[in-house]
Every structure is written in C-alpha cells, then in structure tokens.
Design a protein around this motif. Structure first.
Motif, PDB file in Angstrom:
ATOM      1  N   PRO A  63      36.170  31.262  41.698  1.00 12.43           N
ATOM      2  CA  PRO A  63      36.601  31.008  43.086  1.00 12.43           C
ATOM      3  C   PRO A  63      36.746  32.259  43.945  1.00 12.43           C
ATOM      4  O   PRO A  63      37.058  32.162  45.118  1.00 12.43           O
ATOM      5  N   GLY A  64      36.519  33.440  43.412  1.00 10.51           N
ATOM      6  CA  GLY A  64      36.632  34.671  44.178  1.00 10.51           C
ATOM      7  C   GLY A  64      36.460  35.868  43.254  1.00 10.51           C
ATOM      8  O   GLY A  64      36.252  35.729  42.036  1.00 10.51           O
ATOM      9  N   SER A  65      36.564  37.052  43.844  1.00 10.49           N
ATOM     10  CA  SER A  65      36.395  38.270  43.043  1.00 10.49           C
ATOM     11  C   SER A  65      37.714  38.766  42.463  1.00 10.49           C
ATOM     12  O   SER A  65      37.714  39.693  41.651  1.00 10.49           O
ATOM     13  N   MET A  66      38.836  38.166  42.865  1.00 15.07           N
ATOM     14  CA  MET A  66      40.153  38.494  42.288  1.00 15.07           C
ATOM     15  C   MET A  66      40.596  37.294  41.460  1.00 15.07           C
ATOM     16  O   MET A  66      40.926  36.231  41.999  1.00 15.07           O
ATOM     17  N   ILE A  67      40.623  37.467  40.144  1.00 15.50           N
ATOM     18  CA  ILE A  67      40.878  36.358  39.222  1.00 15.50           C
ATOM     19  C   ILE A  67      42.119  36.664  38.393  1.00 15.50           C
ATOM     20  O   ILE A  67      42.246  37.764  37.821  1.00 15.50           O
ATOM     21  N   ALA A  68      43.012  35.690  38.315  1.00 14.08           N
ATOM     22  CA  ALA A  68      44.220  35.857  37.518  1.00 14.08           C
ATOM     23  C   ALA A  68      43.881  35.768  36.030  1.00 14.08           C
ATOM     24  O   ALA A  68      42.866  35.204  35.631  1.00 14.08           O
ATOM     25  N   PHE A  69      44.748  36.330  35.219  1.00 11.61           N
ATOM     26  CA  PHE A  69      44.572  36.313  33.767  1.00 11.61           C
ATOM     27  C   PHE A  69      44.393  34.889  33.252  1.00 11.61           C
ATOM     28  O   PHE A  69      45.069  33.959  33.684  1.00 11.61           O
ATOM     29  N   PHE A 181      47.915  51.997  44.917  1.00 14.02           N
ATOM     30  CA  PHE A 181      48.343  50.682  45.405  1.00 14.02           C
ATOM     31  C   PHE A 181      47.302  50.176  46.414  1.00 14.02           C
ATOM     32  O   PHE A 181      46.681  50.975  47.134  1.00 14.02           O
ATOM     33  N   ILE A 182      47.180  48.875  46.473  1.00 11.91           N
ATOM     34  CA  ILE A 182      46.265  48.248  47.421  1.00 11.91           C
ATOM     35  C   ILE A 182      47.025  47.173  48.190  1.00 11.91           C
ATOM     36  O   ILE A 182      47.752  46.363  47.608  1.00 11.91           O
ATOM     37  N   LEU A 183      46.902  47.215  49.515  1.00  9.76           N
ATOM     38  CA  LEU A 183      47.542  46.250  50.417  1.00  9.76           C
ATOM     39  C   LEU A 183      46.457  45.318  50.954  1.00  9.76           C
ATOM     40  O   LEU A 183      45.415  45.778  51.433  1.00  9.76           O
ATOM     41  N   ILE A 184      46.697  44.022  50.867  1.00 10.54           N
ATOM     42  CA  ILE A 184      45.697  43.020  51.265  1.00 10.54           C
ATOM     43  C   ILE A 184      46.306  42.088  52.294  1.00 10.54           C
ATOM     44  O   ILE A 184      47.426  41.581  52.118  1.00 10.54           O
ATOM     45  N   GLN A 190      39.807  38.892  54.553  1.00 15.49           N
ATOM     46  CA  GLN A 190      40.365  39.494  53.341  1.00 15.49           C
ATOM     47  C   GLN A 190      40.367  41.026  53.453  1.00 15.49           C
ATOM     48  O   GLN A 190      39.771  41.746  52.647  1.00 15.49           O
ATOM     49  N   LEU A 191      41.057  41.539  54.460  1.00 15.18           N
ATOM     50  CA  LEU A 191      41.099  42.981  54.686  1.00 15.18           C
ATOM     51  C   LEU A 191      41.993  43.649  53.645  1.00 15.18           C
ATOM     52  O   LEU A 191      42.994  43.078  53.195  1.00 15.18           O
ATOM     53  N   SER A 192      41.619  44.872  53.286  1.00 11.91           N
ATOM     54  CA  SER A 192      42.395  45.589  52.272  1.00 11.91           C
ATOM     55  C   SER A 192      42.449  47.076  52.599  1.00 11.91           C
ATOM     56  O   SER A 192      41.552  47.617  53.250  1.00 11.91           O
ATOM     57  N   TRP A 193      43.531  47.709  52.140  1.00  9.72           N
ATOM     58  CA  TRP A 193      43.737  49.156  52.318  1.00  9.72           C
ATOM     59  C   TRP A 193      44.218  49.723  50.988  1.00  9.72           C
ATOM     60  O   TRP A 193      45.063  49.122  50.326  1.00  9.72           O
ATOM     61  N   THR A 194      43.690  50.856  50.588  1.00  4.06           N
ATOM     62  CA  THR A 194      44.052  51.469  49.302  1.00  4.06           C
ATOM     63  C   THR A 194      44.614  52.870  49.539  1.00  4.06           C
ATOM     64  O   THR A 194      44.064  53.633  50.343  1.00  4.06           O
ATOM     65  N   ALA A 272      33.089  41.765  52.533  1.00  6.84           N
ATOM     66  CA  ALA A 272      31.628  41.881  52.639  1.00  6.84           C
ATOM     67  C   ALA A 272      31.133  43.160  51.991  1.00  6.84           C
ATOM     68  O   ALA A 272      30.042  43.206  51.424  1.00  6.84           O
ATOM     69  N   SER A 273      31.940  44.266  52.083  1.00  2.00           N
ATOM     70  CA  SER A 273      31.510  45.530  51.486  1.00  2.00           C
ATOM     71  C   SER A 273      31.523  45.487  49.971  1.00  2.00           C
ATOM     72  O   SER A 273      30.931  46.337  49.320  1.00  2.00           O
ATOM     73  N   ARG A 274      32.209  44.500  49.386  1.00  2.00           N
ATOM     74  CA  ARG A 274      32.232  44.371  47.931  1.00  2.00           C
ATOM     75  C   ARG A 274      31.172  43.418  47.435  1.00  2.00           C
ATOM     76  O   ARG A 274      31.153  43.027  46.287  1.00  2.00           O
ATOM     77  N   GLY A 275      30.303  42.927  48.353  1.00  2.00           N
ATOM     78  CA  GLY A 275      29.168  42.130  47.911  1.00  2.00           C
ATOM     79  C   GLY A 275      29.447  40.667  47.715  1.00  2.00           C
ATOM     80  O   GLY A 275      28.734  39.997  46.977  1.00  2.00           O
TER      81      GLY A 275
END
Length: 378
Positions: A63-69, A181-184, A190-194, A272-275
């Motif tokens: 369902p996305g590129s961030m997947i829970a354990f 740390f990454i802020l989303i 789905q903007l993010s800052w690291t 989009a930058s993560r493909g």
C-alpha cells in the motif's frame, strides 16, 4: 498470397449476390487481420532489436513505500507488452533478487512480500527481458520498514494554532541516540524533511525543523521518525500525530513556492522523487498510422482485383456469345457491311414497284383505246 486472394475472388464471382457479399466481408476481415499481424510483427521485432527503444519500467509499492513491521506488501513492476520475464533488483545484493513471469496483462508483474522485516528494507529497481533484448532499470524505490525502534516525541513551538507569517519550530526528540530524524506532513504530496540529530545530555538526540513564516499550506497532520545512519531504511515507530492549524491574517502572508513546499528548512523531497508516482500511458501514433495505411492498401487491392475479374468475365462471355452465333450459321458482320445489305434489299423492291406500275398503265391505256375504236365503228 496475392495469387491466393485472386483465386478466392474468382470463386466469389461465380456465386450468387448474397453469398458474394458475405464472402467478401469475410475476406476483407481476413486480409485486415493478416495486415495487422504482419505490421505488429514488424513493429515488435523492430523495437525489440534495439534495447534503447524499450520503454523504461515503472516500479511502485502497495500500500505504500513505508510499511510497518510484519505487514504484507506488493512491489509492482510495469514494462512492455513484449516482456517475457521481470526481474527485481535489490541494491545491496548486486544480483536479481527475484524473477517473475508477467501476469495475464503481460505488461506488469508483482513481487509479494508476505511479512515486512528489516531484511526487505532497502532500495529496489526492476527491469524486464524480451525475446532479444533487456530494458534499462527503473527509477529507485526506497522501501522503508517502520516500527523497529520505540517512537520519538514531536512538539511545536509556540503552539499548534498560529496565524500566517508566524515562525514555528518542530522538535522531534528521543531517548535513543538516533543519527537522523525525518518529519513528514501527511497528505497527497507526502512532504518530508530530514535533519541530522543534535546530541546533548537530555534528551540524547533531537532535531529542530524551523519554518520562518508559516502559511495555510502548512495546515495538516505531522509525524516524525528516527533512524540510524547505517540503516537509513529501518525507522522507528511513528510519533504521535500533531495537527497544525494556521489561520489567515489581514496582513498579506508570504506566498508559497511553486512546488507547494512552502519553504520549510531544510530542503523538501516529495514522494515523486522516491519513484512512487505512476506515469502517464504513452501513445503510439506511428503504429496506428501504419495500421490504417496497411488496411487502406489492402482494401484498394481487393477492389482492384474484383474489377479485373469482372472485366475478364465480361470479355469471356462476349467471346462465348460470338462463338455460339457462328455455330448456329449466323455470321456477325461489321456495321458497314450490314448497311450495304439493307440498302441492296431496299433498292430492288423499289425497282419492282416501278416496273409493275408502268405495266398496269399500259394495260389500262390499251383497253381504253379498244373501246374507243368500237364506238366509232358503230
């Protein structure tokens, strides 16, 4: 092929009108299908002969590129209709991680991960093979597993309810000494800052994300994660969500940047930058034009063959009629000879009529003369 179609057209002309129409329709469809198959064969081998012309595959995760354990995930690879097999490549391995046969649609394949763990986290690309060539690799997909560590805490200064133009600061902190740390900001972009963490006595690590002047574009829900530098795709659990509300003011507020990132420091990277974006479908106008040209050519060829066969039948029938007339004792003469015969037949009839009228006048004259002599003697 051409002689075969001509023989079939000759047989068609020997049937009835209704059967001719049905057979011609069937023959037209067969010719069109043959042309389409031939053109498709040419296009397929022409494109497959050069690997650079194969479409670049697309990779994304559901369902996305961030997947829970321990959550299942599917990696999709979409390529070309010519693909015979798809390969999933994991950057850390250096060799194809998995191979799949295309689905029924043939232009895509899926790679199933039953339970997401740290072993599956990383950077993926995919490519496919045709009968004669191999495509280039897709853009990179960064697959992240979350929940590997305890969650950090997220706070905002001065408040979660501010007005436009106010400077705010998000602070993500943890008792674990994370390296980054990454802020989303949740939402369709789905903007993010690291940021690198700042080590201190308490808490051991934290990062502060500063925004000089907020706008209504910052309205939404924020979360943060922590991870170590040597495992950038293994993240902690998500912090508790933080809802930010920015209200309008009478004074004009700074306008957001064109990409909608609103100028948060540091630089912003989107999904989009993560493909993980899906590209638009490409259209092949040249192929469609070629198909139409082949169809029109074959249709013109059919009509030409039909006209030629009609003319052959007409000349053949005329020859058979002439041969039948000669067999019955009737000779066909040219038009000039026919006119001479008619004139010769008409002229003697006129001569006979003139001779008969003269003889009749002589007889009548003799009879009148005889009666006159008899009267004089009496």
């Amino acid at each position: 092929m051409t002689s075969t179609y001509c023989l079939m057209l000759q047989k068609i002309c020997q049937t009835g009108p209704g059967q001719q129409l049905r057979t011609l329709l069937g023959l037209t469809m067969m010719v069109m299908l043959t042309g389409l198959l031939y053109l498709g064969f040419i296009v397929e081998h022409g494109m497959a002969g050069q690997a650079g012309h194969l479409p670049k595959p697309i990779i994304w995760a559901e369902p996305g590129s961030m997947i829970a354990f321990y959550t299942p995930v599917i990696i999709w690879c979409e390529g070309s209709w010519e693909a015979q097999e798809y390969h999933l490549y994991k950057e850390e391995n250096g060799y194809p991680w998995d191979t799949q046969i295309p689905l029924e649609t043939r232009n895509k394949a899926k790679f199933n991960i039953q339970q997401m763990t740290t072993d599956y986290a990383g950077i993926y690309t995919c490519y496919y093979r045709t009968s004669v060539a191999r495509s280039e690799h897709s853009n990179a997909l960064e697959l992240v597993v979350t929940g590997a560590h305890e969650k950090p805490s997220l706070s905002v200064w001065p408040s979660t309810n501010v007005t436009s133009g106010v400077s705010i600061a998000f602070t993500c902190s943890s008792c674990i000494g994370f390296g980054r740390f990454i802020l989303i900001q949740e939402g369709k972009h789905q903007l993010s800052w690291t940021l690198d963490s700042q080590l201190q006595a308490y808490p051991p690590s934290h990062a502060t994300f500063v925004q000089d002047a907020v706008t209504p574009n910052h309205n939404g829900t924020f979360r943060c994660y922590g991870f170590f530098r040597n495992a950038p795709h293994v993240w902690s659990k998500s912090s508790d969500p933080l809802d930010l509300m920015v209200s309008e003011t009478k004074d004009p507020s700074p306008t957001p940047t064109e990409d909608g990132t609103s100028g948060l420091t540091p630089s912003v990277t989107s999904c989009a930058s993560r493909g993980c974006d899906i590209p638009e479908l490409e259209t092949h106008w040249k192929v469609l034009t070629g198909v139409l040209a082949v169809f029109l050519f074959l249709l013109f060829f059919l009509l030409l063959c039909l006209i030629l066969i009609r003319h052959q039948r007409w000349y053949k029938k005329k020859g058979e009629d002439a041969a039948g007339a000669e067999g019955n004792g009737i000779r066909t003469l040219p038009d000039e000879d026919m006119q001479g015969i008619v004139y010769a037949q008409v002229k003697p009839s006129r001569l006979r009529k003139d001779t008969t009228s003269k003889e009749t006048q002589a007889v009548i004259y003799a009879q009148l003369y005889s009666r006159t002599q008899e009267e004089n003697h009496s």
